[in-house]
Design an enzyme around this catalytic site. Structure first.
Site, PDB file in Angstrom:
ATOM      1  N   ASP A   1    -119.514 -58.275  69.768  1.00 47.23           N
ATOM      2  CA  ASP A   1    -118.842 -59.465  69.674  1.00 47.23           C
ATOM      3  C   ASP A   1    -120.433 -60.142  67.993  1.00 47.23           C
ATOM      4  O   ASP A   1    -120.053 -61.070  67.801  1.00 47.23           O
ATOM      5  CB  ASP A   1    -118.367 -60.552  70.137  1.00 47.23           C
ATOM      6  CG  ASP A   1    -117.575 -60.008  71.298  1.00 47.23           C
ATOM      7  OD1 ASP A   1    -116.621 -59.484  71.136  1.00 47.23           O
ATOM      8  OD2 ASP A   1    -117.579 -60.629  72.433  1.00 47.23           O
TER       9      ASP A   1
ATOM     10  N   GLY B   1    -119.781 -59.089  65.099  1.00 49.46           N
ATOM     11  CA  GLY B   1    -119.770 -59.234  63.940  1.00 49.46           C
ATOM     12  C   GLY B   1    -119.516 -57.312  63.049  1.00 49.46           C
ATOM     13  O   GLY B   1    -119.681 -57.348  61.896  1.00 49.46           O
ATOM     14  N   LYS B   2    -119.281 -56.883  64.727  1.00 48.97           N
ATOM     15  CA  LYS B   2    -120.044 -55.216  63.751  1.00 48.97           C
ATOM     16  C   LYS B   2    -118.810 -55.070  62.666  1.00 48.97           C
ATOM     17  O   LYS B   2    -118.802 -53.664  61.523  1.00 48.97           O
ATOM     18  CB  LYS B   2    -119.549 -54.823  65.419  1.00 48.97           C
ATOM     19  CG  LYS B   2    -120.930 -54.301  65.635  1.00 48.97           C
ATOM     20  CD  LYS B   2    -121.337 -53.695  67.439  1.00 48.97           C
ATOM     21  CE  LYS B   2    -119.990 -53.900  67.954  1.00 48.97           C
ATOM     22  NZ  LYS B   2    -119.656 -55.051  68.466  1.00 48.97           N
TER      23      LYS B   2
ATOM     24  N   ALA C   1    -112.670 -52.156  72.246  1.00 46.63           N
ATOM     25  CA  ALA C   1    -113.184 -52.851  70.944  1.00 46.63           C
ATOM     26  C   ALA C   1    -113.622 -54.296  70.725  1.00 46.63           C
ATOM     27  O   ALA C   1    -113.000 -54.895  70.282  1.00 46.63           O
ATOM     28  CB  ALA C   1    -114.157 -51.869  70.596  1.00 46.63           C
ATOM     29  N   GLY C   2    -111.907 -54.163  69.777  1.00 43.86           N
ATOM     30  CA  GLY C   2    -111.394 -55.283  68.381  1.00 43.86           C
ATOM     31  C   GLY C   2    -112.250 -55.898  68.006  1.00 43.86           C
ATOM     32  O   GLY C   2    -112.850 -56.278  67.476  1.00 43.86           O
ATOM     33  N   HIS C   3    -111.986 -54.409  66.750  1.00 43.88           N
ATOM     34  CA  HIS C   3    -112.776 -55.136  65.603  1.00 43.88           C
ATOM     35  C   HIS C   3    -111.740 -55.990  64.720  1.00 43.88           C
ATOM     36  O   HIS C   3    -111.005 -54.970  64.770  1.00 43.88           O
ATOM     37  CB  HIS C   3    -113.130 -53.462  64.504  1.00 43.88           C
ATOM     38  CG  HIS C   3    -114.103 -52.656  65.149  1.00 43.88           C
ATOM     39  ND1 HIS C   3    -115.573 -53.660  66.020  1.00 43.88           N
ATOM     40  CD2 HIS C   3    -115.129 -51.911  65.575  1.00 43.88           C
ATOM     41  CE1 HIS C   3    -116.590 -52.945  66.144  1.00 43.88           C
ATOM     42  NE2 HIS C   3    -115.777 -51.857  65.465  1.00 43.88           N
TER      43      HIS C   3
ATOM     44  N   GLN D   1    -118.898 -52.333  71.432  1.00 40.02           N
ATOM     45  CA  GLN D   1    -119.871 -53.117  72.107  1.00 40.02           C
ATOM     46  C   GLN D   1    -121.263 -53.315  71.694  1.00 40.02           C
ATOM     47  O   GLN D   1    -121.276 -53.655  70.429  1.00 40.02           O
ATOM     48  CB  GLN D   1    -119.491 -52.689  73.985  1.00 40.02           C
ATOM     49  CG  GLN D   1    -118.684 -53.011  74.575  1.00 40.02           C
ATOM     50  CD  GLN D   1    -117.346 -51.387  74.693  1.00 40.02           C
ATOM     51  OE1 GLN D   1    -117.957 -50.454  74.468  1.00 40.02           O
ATOM     52  NE2 GLN D   1    -116.045 -51.675  74.558  1.00 40.02           N
TER      53      GLN D   1
ATOM     54  N   THR E   1    -108.866 -59.564  74.587  1.00 39.81           N
ATOM     55  CA  THR E   1    -108.204 -60.685  75.254  1.00 39.81           C
ATOM     56  C   THR E   1    -108.805 -62.341  75.096  1.00 39.81           C
ATOM     57  O   THR E   1    -108.293 -62.774  76.047  1.00 39.81           O
ATOM     58  CB  THR E   1    -110.270 -60.992  76.650  1.00 39.81           C
ATOM     59  OG1 THR E   1    -111.123 -61.134  75.685  1.00 39.81           O
ATOM     60  CG2 THR E   1    -110.069 -59.890  76.817  1.00 39.81           C
TER      61      THR E   1
ATOM     62  N   ARG F   1    -115.656 -67.346  74.424  1.00 39.72           N
ATOM     63  CA  ARG F   1    -117.098 -66.613  74.570  1.00 39.72           C
ATOM     64  C   ARG F   1    -118.137 -67.923  75.131  1.00 39.72           C
ATOM     65  O   ARG F   1    -118.130 -68.969  74.242  1.00 39.72           O
ATOM     66  CB  ARG F   1    -117.401 -65.655  73.193  1.00 39.72           C
ATOM     67  CG  ARG F   1    -116.656 -64.348  73.435  1.00 39.72           C
ATOM     68  CD  ARG F   1    -117.670 -64.215  71.714  1.00 39.72           C
ATOM     69  NE  ARG F   1    -116.237 -62.987  71.380  1.00 39.72           N
ATOM     70  CZ  ARG F   1    -115.600 -62.646  69.799  1.00 39.72           C
ATOM     71  NH1 ARG F   1    -116.083 -62.730  69.731  1.00 39.72           N
ATOM     72  NH2 ARG F   1    -115.052 -61.941  69.889  1.00 39.72           N
TER      73      ARG F   1
ATOM     74  N   LYS G   1    -123.199 -64.048  60.298  1.00 36.05           N
ATOM     75  CA  LYS G   1    -122.703 -65.470  61.009  1.00 36.05           C
ATOM     76  C   LYS G   1    -123.525 -66.006  60.655  1.00 36.05           C
ATOM     77  O   LYS G   1    -123.720 -67.209  61.449  1.00 36.05           O
ATOM     78  CB  LYS G   1    -122.126 -65.073  62.626  1.00 36.05           C
ATOM     79  CG  LYS G   1    -121.220 -64.301  62.669  1.00 36.05           C
ATOM     80  CD  LYS G   1    -120.400 -64.927  63.919  1.00 36.05           C
ATOM     81  CE  LYS G   1    -118.968 -64.264  63.477  1.00 36.05           C
ATOM     82  NZ  LYS G   1    -117.742 -64.993  64.460  1.00 36.05           N
TER      83      LYS G   1
HETATM   84  P1  GDP Z   1    -116.833 -57.272  66.453  1.00 33.70           P
HETATM   85  O1  GDP Z   1    -116.250 -57.073  67.617  1.00 33.70           O
HETATM   86  O2  GDP Z   1    -118.463 -57.018  66.138  1.00 33.70           O
HETATM   87  O3  GDP Z   1    -116.363 -56.976  64.970  1.00 33.70           O
HETATM   88  O4  GDP Z   1    -117.148 -58.975  66.270  1.00 33.70           O
HETATM   89  P2  GDP Z   1    -115.728 -60.114  66.517  1.00 33.70           P
HETATM   90  O5  GDP Z   1    -114.596 -59.536  67.189  1.00 33.70           O
HETATM   91  O6  GDP Z   1    -116.964 -61.115  67.142  1.00 33.70           O
HETATM   92  O7  GDP Z   1    -115.534 -60.156  64.931  1.00 33.70           O
HETATM   93  C1  GDP Z   1    -116.425 -61.251  64.581  1.00 33.70           C
HETATM   94  C2  GDP Z   1    -115.797 -61.925  63.914  1.00 33.70           C
HETATM   95  O8  GDP Z   1    -116.601 -62.803  63.178  1.00 33.70           O
HETATM   96  C3  GDP Z   1    -114.516 -61.063  62.979  1.00 33.70           C
HETATM   97  O9  GDP Z   1    -113.702 -62.424  63.411  1.00 33.70           O
HETATM   98  C4  GDP Z   1    -114.947 -61.811  61.803  1.00 33.70           C
HETATM   99  O10 GDP Z   1    -114.303 -61.897  60.726  1.00 33.70           O
HETATM  100  C5  GDP Z   1    -116.546 -62.453  61.848  1.00 33.70           C
HETATM  101  N1  GDP Z   1    -117.298 -62.682  61.350  1.00 33.70           N
HETATM  102  C6  GDP Z   1    -117.302 -61.608  60.982  1.00 33.70           C
HETATM  103  N2  GDP Z   1    -119.136 -62.056  59.759  1.00 33.70           N
HETATM  104  C7  GDP Z   1    -119.302 -62.637  59.532  1.00 33.70           C
HETATM  105  C8  GDP Z   1    -119.814 -64.230  59.246  1.00 33.70           C
HETATM  106  O11 GDP Z   1    -120.929 -63.542  58.713  1.00 33.70           O
HETATM  107  N3  GDP Z   1    -119.438 -65.546  59.552  1.00 33.70           N
HETATM  108  C9  GDP Z   1    -118.278 -65.352  60.768  1.00 33.70           C
HETATM  109  N4  GDP Z   1    -117.767 -67.124  59.493  1.00 33.70           N
HETATM  110  N5  GDP Z   1    -117.648 -64.816  60.318  1.00 33.70           N
HETATM  111  C10 GDP Z   1    -117.373 -63.579  60.420  1.00 33.70           C
END
Ligand code: GDP
Length: 424
Positions: free
Chosen positions: A13, A15-16, A39-41, A223, A300, A304, A330
């Protein structure tokens, strides 16, 4: 052209989705190398919010060939649903290539995961219950069925019959469930086989040829490093290997092809489910990180756990993956904190550790040693360049680089593609 590996440095999670989407721009091939539809990107592309679980986000770019490599476990029903959804949003999915060596998630994997997690009670891992762990377990036990088996009905049926004998005995005798019907499974999976066939390819040969022809290949991990089956916080880990080394085993080419290993690091840390987490903030700060960062699981919906950045773990991730650069996500979430702590090591029973302790029991008792940096009050999501960021935010980024001993190449200040600031 050399290959690039992109992976999470924390507990997933990070922000991949966004990072991979940004980096994919210059790539010809984007390869998923482990995990399954857990994974859920989340990707925002041209104003569209897309949640991809199995298919690489490279599918959104017409010039990219997305590949699902050997090390991924595939639920064919899920894959076809995801393809349908993409098609409905107008995405051309015909370029997808799926390795015939991928192991299949079977109906009994889902069923068994449900009952075994229930059986474990409060010791359950809190998995996504998509059958991924059981599919990997069968792969290691040499009783798995693979994508290629879908195209030989006789073999498929033979292998299924052998496996089902044992699975049904477990389901009925141990868990008091109904047995699964082999004929029904054969019928369903043979039906799916036809729809999957156009995508199936020898992906190792394909990628090898691509590299030889000067194409650029990106290998995308799901992951994160601390969820790695071998290198993570076992047993609170995933059932596959997100670390860089496994990317090559899965894709099927050697390490000499890899030039960049990009570690995605969130500006703070989150963790889903059970397991040690030294920098967890249980009070107001943790709550604030969770709300500002919208820290709820894509797959899910679970809340977190949140805490401060852990540079000791980042150094560890850098070491085991051979990171060449960091993609920091982030950073915008940290606006409004007076002080921003970074964990630089741990104290365990009076002893100091500058690195990830080698024994699980030590890590469970680890207390973080913090270095406190000045925070910044301004929102940063509209910054267009690294220099637009407040001085304290820039210093935070530079300190992460120093502590991790890896340069930060991009800082992300929001979910959109444009909110990515080159920091090199
Ligand atoms: P992933 O599985 O690693 O992609 O992680 P997540 O499921 O947690 O997705 C990350 C969330 O954060 C998504 O809703 C993205 O659109 C958001 N996101 C990604 N990069 C950034 C960022 O730099 N800032 C903010 N505020 N949100 C972000």
């Amino acid at each position: 052209m050399p290959a690039t590996i992109v992976l999470g440095t924390q507990w997933g999670d990070e922000g991949k989705g966004k990072a991979v989407d940004y980096l994919a721009d210059g790539m010809d091939f984007v390869v998923r190398y482990q995990g399954g539809n857990n994974a859920g990107h989340t990707v925002i592309a041209e104003g569209r919010l897309l949640k991809l679980q199995l298919i690489p986000s490279g599918i959104l770019y017409p010039h990219i060939t997305p590949v699902i490599a050997d090390g991924v476990v595939v639920d064919p029903r899920h894959l076809l649903r995801e393809l349908d959804e993409l098609r409905r949003t107008g995405v051309d999915v015909s370029r997808l290539r799926l390795s015939g060596n991928c192991h299949l998630i079977m109906p009994y994997h889902l069923e068994l995961e449900k009952v075994t997690q229930r059986f474990l009670g409060r010791n359950a891992l809190g998995t996504t219950k998509r059958g991924i762990g059981p599919a990997y377990a069968d792969k290691a036990a040499r009783i798995g069925l693979r994508v290629q088996d879908l195209f030989d009905q006789k073999i498929f049926r033979e292998k299924l019959e052998i496996v089902l004998r044992e699975k049904n005995a477990i389901l009925t005798k141990l868990y008091g469930r109904l047995p699964l019907d082999g004929d029904e499974i054969v019928e369903e999976y043979m039906d799916l086989a036809g729809s999957l066939e156009p995508y199936v390819a020898d992906t190792s040969t394909l990628l090898h040829g691509a590299l030889r022809d000067g194409k650029s290949v990106m290998l995308e991990g799901a992951q994160g490093t601390l969820l790695d089956l071998d290198k993570g916080t076992y047993p609170f880990v995933t059932s596959s290997n997100p670390v860089a080394g496994y990317a090559l085993a899965s894709a099927g080419f050697g390490p000499k092809e890899v030039q960049r290993v990009v570690g995605i690091v969130k500006a703070y840390v989150t963790r889903v489910g059970a397991g040690p987490f030294p920098t967890e903030e249980l009070g107001e700060d943790g709550e604030r990180l969770g709300v500002r960062g919208q820290e709820f699981g894509t797959v899910t919906g679970r809340k977190r756990r949140c805490g401060w950045l852990d540079a000791a773990l980042l150094r560890y991730a850098s070491r085991v993956n051979g990171l060449t650069e960091l993609f920091l996500t982030k950073l915008d979430v940290l606006s409004g904190f007076e002080r921003v702590p970074i964990c630089t090591g741990y104290r365990v029973e009076g002893k100091q550790f500058d690195d990830f302790p080698p024994h699980q029991s030590l890590f469970h008792k680890a207390e973080p040693i913090y270095e406190e940096l000045d925070g910044w009050m301004e929102e940063v999501d509209e910054a267009k360049t690294f220099e637009d960021l407040p001085k304290a935010a820039r210093e935070y980024v530079r300190r992460i680089e120093e502590l991790a001993d890896v340069p930060v190449s991009v800082v992300s200040v929001g979910p959109a593609r444009e909110q990515s600031l080159p920091a090199g």
